[in-house]
Write a protein that holds these residues in place. Structure first.
Motif, PDB file in Angstrom:
ATOM      1  N   SER A  46     -14.078 -27.596 -82.257  1.00  0.00           N
ATOM      2  CA  SER A  46     -13.834 -27.723 -83.692  1.00  0.00           C
ATOM      3  C   SER A  46     -14.334 -26.472 -84.419  1.00  0.00           C
ATOM      4  O   SER A  46     -14.995 -25.616 -83.828  1.00  0.00           O
ATOM      5  N   ASP A  47     -14.038 -26.410 -85.691  1.00  0.00           N
ATOM      6  CA  ASP A  47     -14.544 -25.310 -86.521  1.00  0.00           C
ATOM      7  C   ASP A  47     -15.737 -25.738 -87.348  1.00  0.00           C
ATOM      8  O   ASP A  47     -16.112 -25.089 -88.309  1.00  0.00           O
ATOM      9  N   GLN A  48     -16.329 -26.842 -86.957  1.00  0.00           N
ATOM     10  CA  GLN A  48     -17.470 -27.402 -87.669  1.00  0.00           C
ATOM     11  C   GLN A  48     -18.671 -26.466 -87.560  1.00  0.00           C
ATOM     12  O   GLN A  48     -18.976 -25.947 -86.489  1.00  0.00           O
ATOM     13  N   ARG A  49     -19.356 -26.267 -88.671  1.00  0.00           N
ATOM     14  CA  ARG A  49     -20.545 -25.408 -88.697  1.00  0.00           C
ATOM     15  C   ARG A  49     -21.775 -26.249 -89.013  1.00  0.00           C
ATOM     16  O   ARG A  49     -21.874 -26.834 -90.086  1.00  0.00           O
ATOM     17  N   ILE A  50     -22.673 -26.351 -88.056  1.00  0.00           N
ATOM     18  CA  ILE A  50     -23.943 -27.030 -88.293  1.00  0.00           C
ATOM     19  C   ILE A  50     -25.054 -26.214 -87.642  1.00  0.00           C
ATOM     20  O   ILE A  50     -24.805 -25.400 -86.757  1.00  0.00           O
ATOM     21  N   SER A  51     -26.259 -26.455 -88.074  1.00  0.00           N
ATOM     22  CA  SER A  51     -27.396 -25.721 -87.524  1.00  0.00           C
ATOM     23  C   SER A  51     -27.743 -26.248 -86.131  1.00  0.00           C
ATOM     24  O   SER A  51     -27.323 -27.334 -85.730  1.00  0.00           O
ATOM     25  N   ILE A  52     -28.541 -25.475 -85.423  1.00  0.00           N
ATOM     26  CA  ILE A  52     -29.006 -25.872 -84.094  1.00  0.00           C
ATOM     27  C   ILE A  52     -29.813 -27.168 -84.192  1.00  0.00           C
ATOM     28  O   ILE A  52     -29.679 -28.066 -83.354  1.00  0.00           O
ATOM     29  N   LYS A  53     -30.614 -27.266 -85.221  1.00  0.00           N
ATOM     30  CA  LYS A  53     -31.431 -28.458 -85.431  1.00  0.00           C
ATOM     31  C   LYS A  53     -30.536 -29.690 -85.619  1.00  0.00           C
ATOM     32  O   LYS A  53     -30.778 -30.739 -85.018  1.00  0.00           O
ATOM     33  N   GLU A  54     -29.494 -29.559 -86.437  1.00  0.00           N
ATOM     34  CA  GLU A  54     -28.574 -30.676 -86.666  1.00  0.00           C
ATOM     35  C   GLU A  54     -27.811 -31.033 -85.389  1.00  0.00           C
ATOM     36  O   GLU A  54     -27.613 -32.216 -85.091  1.00  0.00           O
ATOM     37  N   LEU A  55     -27.379 -30.021 -84.643  1.00  0.00           N
ATOM     38  CA  LEU A  55     -26.665 -30.270 -83.396  1.00  0.00           C
ATOM     39  C   LEU A  55     -27.553 -31.017 -82.409  1.00  0.00           C
ATOM     40  O   LEU A  55     -27.117 -31.972 -81.754  1.00  0.00           O
ATOM     41  N   SER A  56     -28.790 -30.596 -82.320  1.00  0.00           N
ATOM     42  CA  SER A  56     -29.740 -31.269 -81.435  1.00  0.00           C
ATOM     43  C   SER A  56     -29.926 -32.728 -81.856  1.00  0.00           C
ATOM     44  O   SER A  56     -29.975 -33.623 -81.012  1.00  0.00           O
ATOM     45  N   VAL A  58     -27.719 -34.567 -83.421  1.00  0.00           N
ATOM     46  CA  VAL A  58     -26.478 -35.287 -83.114  1.00  0.00           C
ATOM     47  C   VAL A  58     -26.430 -35.641 -81.628  1.00  0.00           C
ATOM     48  O   VAL A  58     -26.066 -36.759 -81.257  1.00  0.00           O
ATOM     49  N   LEU A  59     -26.798 -34.693 -80.784  1.00  0.00           N
ATOM     50  CA  LEU A  59     -26.696 -34.894 -79.343  1.00  0.00           C
ATOM     51  C   LEU A  59     -27.801 -35.783 -78.786  1.00  0.00           C
ATOM     52  O   LEU A  59     -27.565 -36.585 -77.880  1.00  0.00           O
ATOM     53  N   TYR A  60     -29.012 -35.628 -79.292  1.00  0.00           N
ATOM     54  CA  TYR A  60     -30.167 -36.306 -78.690  1.00  0.00           C
ATOM     55  C   TYR A  60     -30.896 -37.262 -79.632  1.00  0.00           C
ATOM     56  O   TYR A  60     -31.908 -37.833 -79.257  1.00  0.00           O
ATOM     57  N   GLU A  61     -30.414 -37.384 -80.863  1.00  0.00           N
ATOM     58  CA  GLU A  61     -31.017 -38.237 -81.882  1.00  0.00           C
ATOM     59  C   GLU A  61     -32.435 -37.812 -82.237  1.00  0.00           C
ATOM     60  O   GLU A  61     -33.206 -38.590 -82.801  1.00  0.00           O
ATOM     61  N   LYS A  62     -32.789 -36.603 -81.865  1.00  0.00           N
ATOM     62  CA  LYS A  62     -34.070 -35.996 -82.245  1.00  0.00           C
ATOM     63  C   LYS A  62     -33.942 -34.501 -81.969  1.00  0.00           C
ATOM     64  O   LYS A  62     -32.999 -34.041 -81.331  1.00  0.00           O
ATOM     65  N   GLU A  63     -34.894 -33.748 -82.445  1.00  0.00           N
ATOM     66  CA  GLU A  63     -34.881 -32.315 -82.196  1.00  0.00           C
ATOM     67  C   GLU A  63     -35.390 -32.052 -80.787  1.00  0.00           C
ATOM     68  O   GLU A  63     -36.537 -32.374 -80.462  1.00  0.00           O
ATOM     69  N   ASN A  64     -34.530 -31.516 -79.944  1.00  0.00           N
ATOM     70  CA  ASN A  64     -34.888 -31.275 -78.549  1.00  0.00           C
ATOM     71  C   ASN A  64     -34.244 -29.953 -78.113  1.00  0.00           C
ATOM     72  O   ASN A  64     -33.219 -29.931 -77.448  1.00  0.00           O
TER      73      ASN A  64
END
Length: 106
Positions: A46-56, A58-64
């Motif tokens: 996708s062309d979605q832009r999110i920060s590394i923190k937000e991506l983490s 989304v993927l892990y339900e916490k910052e990892n």
């Protein structure tokens, strides 16, 4: 993470066959319960832009960050594998039709 930007750029220039190889691999992962790889693949497509923190999150339900970094490295390996496989399959005279079909099934 610059690697994510680079992976997105590479992913957007792949052929339909190379994308299909990756999608097949990630569909198998989804069936086996590894949905983080699928989510990362969908995010990069996708062309979605999110920060590394937000991506983490989304993927892990916490910052990892450590787990995200490992996931990105595995994704890079799969991407390179798909590109190499596609390039080699396009060499008609190198592999027999049987071996080409086996590579596709893999």
């Amino acid at each position: 993470m610059n690697k994510l930007i680079d992976l997105r750029k590479v992913l957007h220039v792949l052929s339909k066959d190379e994308i299909r190889i990756l999608e097949n691999d990630f569909i198998n992962k989804k069936l086996n319960g590894n949905s983080q790889s699928v989510k990362l693949f969908e995010f990069l497509k996708s062309d979605q832009r999110i920060s590394i923190k937000e991506l983490s999150n989304v993927l892990y339900e916490k910052e990892n960050y450590h787990a995200l970094n490992k996931l990105v490295n595995r994704f890079e390996e799969k991407l390179l594998e798909a590109i190499c496989l596609d390039v080699n399959l396009k060499r008609d005279k190198v592999y027999s039709k049987r071996n080409q079909k086996l590579f596709i099934l893999r």
